[in-house]
Design a protein around this motif. Sequence first.
Motif, PDB file in Angstrom:
ATOM      1  N   ASP A 220       0.796  -1.011   0.343  1.00 52.71           N
ATOM      2  CA  ASP A 220       0.343  -0.231   0.267  1.00 52.71           C
ATOM      3  C   ASP A 220       0.863   1.549   0.469  1.00 52.71           C
ATOM      4  O   ASP A 220       0.098   2.666  -0.824  1.00 52.71           O
ATOM      5  CB  ASP A 220      -0.468  -0.342   0.796  1.00 52.71           C
ATOM      6  N   ILE A 221       2.263   0.994   0.809  1.00 46.96           N
ATOM      7  CA  ILE A 221       3.180   2.021   0.803  1.00 46.96           C
ATOM      8  C   ILE A 221       3.395   2.498  -0.574  1.00 46.96           C
ATOM      9  O   ILE A 221       3.578   3.458  -1.225  1.00 46.96           O
ATOM     10  CB  ILE A 221       3.997   2.111   1.340  1.00 46.96           C
ATOM     11  N   LYS A 224       0.889   4.167  -2.724  1.00 44.98           N
ATOM     12  CA  LYS A 224       1.092   6.165  -2.340  1.00 44.98           C
ATOM     13  C   LYS A 224       1.992   6.866  -3.283  1.00 44.98           C
ATOM     14  O   LYS A 224       1.655   7.858  -3.794  1.00 44.98           O
ATOM     15  CB  LYS A 224       0.567   6.107  -1.009  1.00 44.98           C
ATOM     16  N   GLU A 227       1.408   6.581  -7.273  1.00 47.15           N
ATOM     17  CA  GLU A 227       0.719   8.164  -7.691  1.00 47.15           C
ATOM     18  C   GLU A 227       1.147   9.452  -6.895  1.00 47.15           C
ATOM     19  O   GLU A 227       0.675  10.611  -8.154  1.00 47.15           O
ATOM     20  CB  GLU A 227      -0.700   8.160  -6.400  1.00 47.15           C
ATOM     21  N   ARG A 228       2.157   9.225  -6.325  1.00 46.56           N
ATOM     22  CA  ARG A 228       3.095  11.490  -6.330  1.00 46.56           C
ATOM     23  C   ARG A 228       3.779  10.895  -7.363  1.00 46.56           C
ATOM     24  O   ARG A 228       4.639  12.531  -7.466  1.00 46.56           O
ATOM     25  CB  ARG A 228       3.258  11.165  -4.942  1.00 46.56           C
ATOM     26  N   LYS A 250      -6.965  -0.963  -5.611  1.00 45.65           N
ATOM     27  CA  LYS A 250      -6.282   0.254  -4.801  1.00 45.65           C
ATOM     28  C   LYS A 250      -6.371   1.185  -5.847  1.00 45.65           C
ATOM     29  O   LYS A 250      -5.847   2.353  -5.032  1.00 45.65           O
ATOM     30  CB  LYS A 250      -5.350  -0.573  -3.991  1.00 45.65           C
ATOM     31  N   SER A 251      -5.695   1.032  -6.573  1.00 44.70           N
ATOM     32  CA  SER A 251      -4.792   1.392  -7.534  1.00 44.70           C
ATOM     33  C   SER A 251      -5.001   0.988  -8.983  1.00 44.70           C
ATOM     34  O   SER A 251      -4.270   0.485  -9.353  1.00 44.70           O
ATOM     35  CB  SER A 251      -3.231   2.176  -6.728  1.00 44.70           C
ATOM     36  N   SER A 253      -3.109   3.281 -10.669  1.00 44.48           N
ATOM     37  CA  SER A 253      -1.565   4.155 -11.686  1.00 44.48           C
ATOM     38  C   SER A 253      -1.377   3.073 -12.473  1.00 44.48           C
ATOM     39  O   SER A 253      -0.903   1.886 -12.802  1.00 44.48           O
ATOM     40  CB  SER A 253      -1.252   4.228 -10.587  1.00 44.48           C
TER      41      SER A 253
END
Length: 316
Positions: A220-221, A224, A227-228, A250-251, A253
Amino acid sequence: RKDFNRFWNNKMKIVYISNSIIPSRTANSIHVMKMCQAFADNGHEVILLAPEYNNLEQNISVFEYYGVKQNFEIKYIKFLNVNKIWSFSYALNTYKFIKNLDNIDIVYGRDLKSCFFATKTSKNIKVEYEPHKPYDKHNFVDKYFLKRIVKESNFKRLVVISEALKTLYKNNKYFRNTECYVAHDGADFPFNSDIIETIIDSKKLNIGYTGHLYQGRGIDIILKIAERYLDINFHIVGGNPMDIKYWKNKSSSKNVIYHGFVEPKSVYKYVNSFDILLAPYQNKVSIAGRDDSSKYMSPLKIFEYMASNKAIIVSD
């Protein structure tokens, strides 16, 4: 594991008892195969015992699959595959097998019941058990066997993978007088220079993670961060289809690439292809989706990363 030669100065005949499914995708099966290779590399004669599962793929070359030398022997032991009985059945059959072998010096293993029964085969055989979790995390049956095995006259020592795990045992009243040796994990070194060209050819920075996708591994890290930093490619190597689907939901990207399961022999090619390697372990780290090993674990991943000589970003 060359440190073992400080104890095993002469060439030994070693029987390694495992309860791992071999071949499989589990980290413990990789650890077992690498251990046997290392013992054989040090000049010892090694026989690996593993449970015989009917659903094993027969056309797989086990040694090639794991990328290890065929310098030891594997014997598959039959057992009654019934819940709550199979471990006793397997241990009894390993006992029968060992009892019929000649000139064994050391029985070494990760299967507690089998190691306990091995202490009953001969006074001349030394037995060593390698627990990968503390006493308190064993079920009540294994707690009984663990307390019993250390009292056997031909039991030599416990072998653990971290100082933290040794401390947990030495602070326990049942094991204060038990010899406990820390044999840290490792990796083959140096890795070959093979790479995955489709990754290297990218003009972007490539950051990679290898291993299972269980909770606490920091997936999960990674998502995240991805995404940045859309100008960086994040590669995730490993995981079963269900876990991959879970994290994809969950993502979304586009810069996260899931490579799925890779045979153990080929993982190093991916590691060699990345610019930076990630191991963002969290405060609780599960094993196969269960339990929490964060306080005493020693991940094989970290040693494989280090063997690649790449930059690593890893939790404290």
